[in-house]
Enzyme design. Sequence first.
Site, PDB file in Angstrom:
ATOM      1  CG  ASN A  46      45.333  44.197  33.383  1.00 43.36           C
ATOM      2  OD1 ASN A  46      45.292  45.160  31.799  1.00 43.36           O
ATOM      3  ND2 ASN A  46      46.044  43.018  33.642  1.00 43.36           N
ATOM      4  CE1 TYR A  49      46.622  52.083  31.270  1.00 45.83           C
ATOM      5  CE2 TYR A  49      44.940  53.987  30.802  1.00 45.83           C
ATOM      6  CZ  TYR A  49      46.103  53.604  30.692  1.00 45.83           C
ATOM      7  OH  TYR A  49      47.975  53.768  30.857  1.00 45.83           O
ATOM      8  CB  CYS A  54      38.134  48.333  43.399  1.00 46.17           C
ATOM      9  SG  CYS A  54      38.227  49.742  42.864  1.00 46.17           S
ATOM     10  CD  GLU A  56      36.894  49.582  48.315  1.00 47.48           C
ATOM     11  OE1 GLU A  56      37.799  49.708  47.485  1.00 47.48           O
ATOM     12  OE2 GLU A  56      36.947  50.908  48.710  1.00 47.48           O
TER      13      GLU A  56
HETATM   14  N1  THU Z   1      39.919  52.348  44.132  1.00 43.34           N
HETATM   15  C1  THU Z   1      39.386  51.190  45.166  1.00 43.34           C
HETATM   16  O1  THU Z   1      40.929  49.956  45.108  1.00 43.34           O
HETATM   17  N2  THU Z   1      39.241  51.890  45.685  1.00 43.34           N
HETATM   18  C2  THU Z   1      38.064  52.042  45.270  1.00 43.34           C
HETATM   19  O2  THU Z   1      37.134  52.353  46.159  1.00 43.34           O
HETATM   20  C3  THU Z   1      38.278  53.386  44.681  1.00 43.34           C
HETATM   21  C4  THU Z   1      39.452  53.503  44.055  1.00 43.34           C
HETATM   22  C5  THU Z   1      41.948  52.149  42.575  1.00 43.34           C
HETATM   23  C6  THU Z   1      41.350  51.486  41.099  1.00 43.34           C
HETATM   24  C7  THU Z   1      42.305  52.318  41.099  1.00 43.34           C
HETATM   25  O3  THU Z   1      43.141  51.004  40.441  1.00 43.34           O
HETATM   26  C8  THU Z   1      42.738  53.455  41.316  1.00 43.34           C
HETATM   27  O4  THU Z   1      42.690  53.289  43.044  1.00 43.34           O
HETATM   28  C9  THU Z   1      42.906  54.523  41.401  1.00 43.34           C
HETATM   29  O5  THU Z   1      41.552  54.703  41.070  1.00 43.34           O
END
Ligand code: THU
Length: 131
Positions: A46, A49, A54, A56
Amino acid sequence: MSSDADLARRAAAIRHRAWCPYSGFRVGAALVDDQGRVFEGCNVENASYPEGSCAETGAIAAMVAAGGRTIRTIAVAGGHDTVTTCTPCGGCRQRISEFADEDTRVLVLDDEKSWTTYSVAELLPASFHLD
Ligand code: THU
């Protein structure tokens, strides 16, 4: 029940749906619950930020919304252009822990076709639980 190879393939595929114009870091997650159902998620960033989520988190939310409560296996695939090792962030380790048991496994893809398997206790030792 989905095989490890199938979950890894799904995680690597769903990462291409990531919305990550700010980091350029695409992450996909695919999990199978204790009923054998598969749920997928990708990171959704977004312009404000901290509001991003994530991969997961998305997969876990889909499982919970469908009534699932226990993750059997979750695969995570992340990287910029290609898949490189992306272990779950601290917050996601806690989120996985919430829906894990001692048999839950976390597959972290090293590249498109290979992965390293962790237990939740390895990723989050001495974890917090609200008793
Ligand atoms: N990110 C994830 O989706 N999962 C994680 O476990 C680590 C980080 C994403 C968050 C953000 O959109 C991008 O990776 C960079 O940090």
